[in-house]
Design a protein around this motif. Sequence first.
Motif: not given
Length: 539
Positions: A112-113, A115, A151, A154, A174-175
């Motif tokens: 996962q990202l 952040e 993930t 987006a 997610q972008e």
Amino acid sequence: MASKIIVLGDVNGQLQPAFTKISALHAKNNFSLALVCGNLFSEDNDDVANLLSGNITIPLPTYFTVGSTPLPQRIIEKIDKDEEICPNLHFLGKRSITKTSEGIRIVALGGQLDETIVGGLSKEQYLPFHTIGDAKALHGANSADILLTTTWPASITKGSRIPLPDGVTAPLGQEHISDLCATLKPRYHFSSSDFFFEREPFFHNPTQDAPDIKPLTRFISLAPYGNASKQKALYAFSLPASADPTAPLPVGTTASPLFSKKRKALDPEPYSRYSHNDDRGYQRKRGKGHRGQRQPPPGPGECFFCLSNPNLATHLISSIGEDSYLTIAKGPLTTSETYAELGVNYPGHALIIPLTHSPTLALIPDDDNATEKTFAEMNRFRVALEKMIAKASGNKLGAVTYEISKGNGVHTHWQFIPIPEDLIRKGLVEAAFRVESENLKYPPFEVRDPGIGQGEGDFFRLWIWTPPSEEAGDGSTKCLIMPFDESLRFSLQFGRTVLAKLLGLEKRIQWRDCSQTEEEEKRDIEAFKAAFKEFDFTL
């Protein structure tokens, strides 16, 4: 010829039942390989012990990456020792590009990202977190047959008429995953979730180079193996050796719901033997029949300068821009001690490297002005380094930046090295390069800047930057170019050799003779980043 592939969602440690099922299906279908697009393991349990002791059979080449949970410690230890986990089981790495023996190109971004990390790459391979820099690094892969991500991208459900199962909502996309998919245009994009979802195929916009071709992607998210609601956890399909650009779009195909912030990266051809670093790390070709095969020249997943190479020394990287990145050199010519008396307590020897895997700047495809943007950003890094060196040294240091542009190279880059300003003002730097080229019977230097180098052929380029002074005013840059053709056996050590002799550092001509411990390298990069922070436009 098509390859039959079977994909699993989260296995979550159910190794025995999952591979018993795969064995039965493989006996009937003769799959080429299997992929796990979620968590293969859950914890260090009995199934892990049975796997390592040979009591669980993996019936065919099976590839996995990091999912949403950490890998068991015993599995990590096997991978760290470069030992086989068990026959037929291959760890892709968290951020990786792999080409199987069937020629299938797999790009993986597990985890996962994270952040909390605003820039750069994740420092390890096994924890279930990645950075936006990890995703950006994989753009250099150019293309993929299969993209694996933990993930969702987006906007993937945008424009889809396929409903989600009752009572569920789509995972937060997610972008940066959308951007990765839009850049690579994979034929299949697999992910995992608590349910099964297969979107309609979608096509990507054609490029200027291929205006009649609309690459097609199928996005599939698989449910966990053995889930109580009996959502689909296995997906089998046939992948032709190549996509048919003339085939009609399948019924129901939509336009891409994704938006790419990045241009298409360069196809890694052409290749040559990369003589800059013969002992580079590489990712082996895996799968049936891989033993004894001749290794291909390095692609992005194996290239010494590609961020997508899982063996890259990422701890040396200072900054990652939109189109290029900055790193200090391994085995630097000038060290943290070379100019310490001038206030420079870090190695000034730095490399400016395009993100795109390309032998020259001119061969980067110009989608969305990518070539111009890359050249402009690399120059921006060069100027920022000049300002950093000038400020730290009180204008006592100028700099030389040089480039070897060869069409049969692998990954072009610029090398930046600080030089005492008196050597530059006296003309000794330019003279040293001209004399060395004459001694080697190289072509003469010309005073001009070829820019991107379109239409130039092969050349060696040299920027000599003089820092500001009270007498001469603002700093100035002089650019020289030495054009040459394929008949010249041009030394890749030419620039470093000239500067080593000029600076009295002949013992440091070969970077391999200047190795440091990883602890020393980390200390150097921290000092470098602290000095560069004021000038770092990527922050």
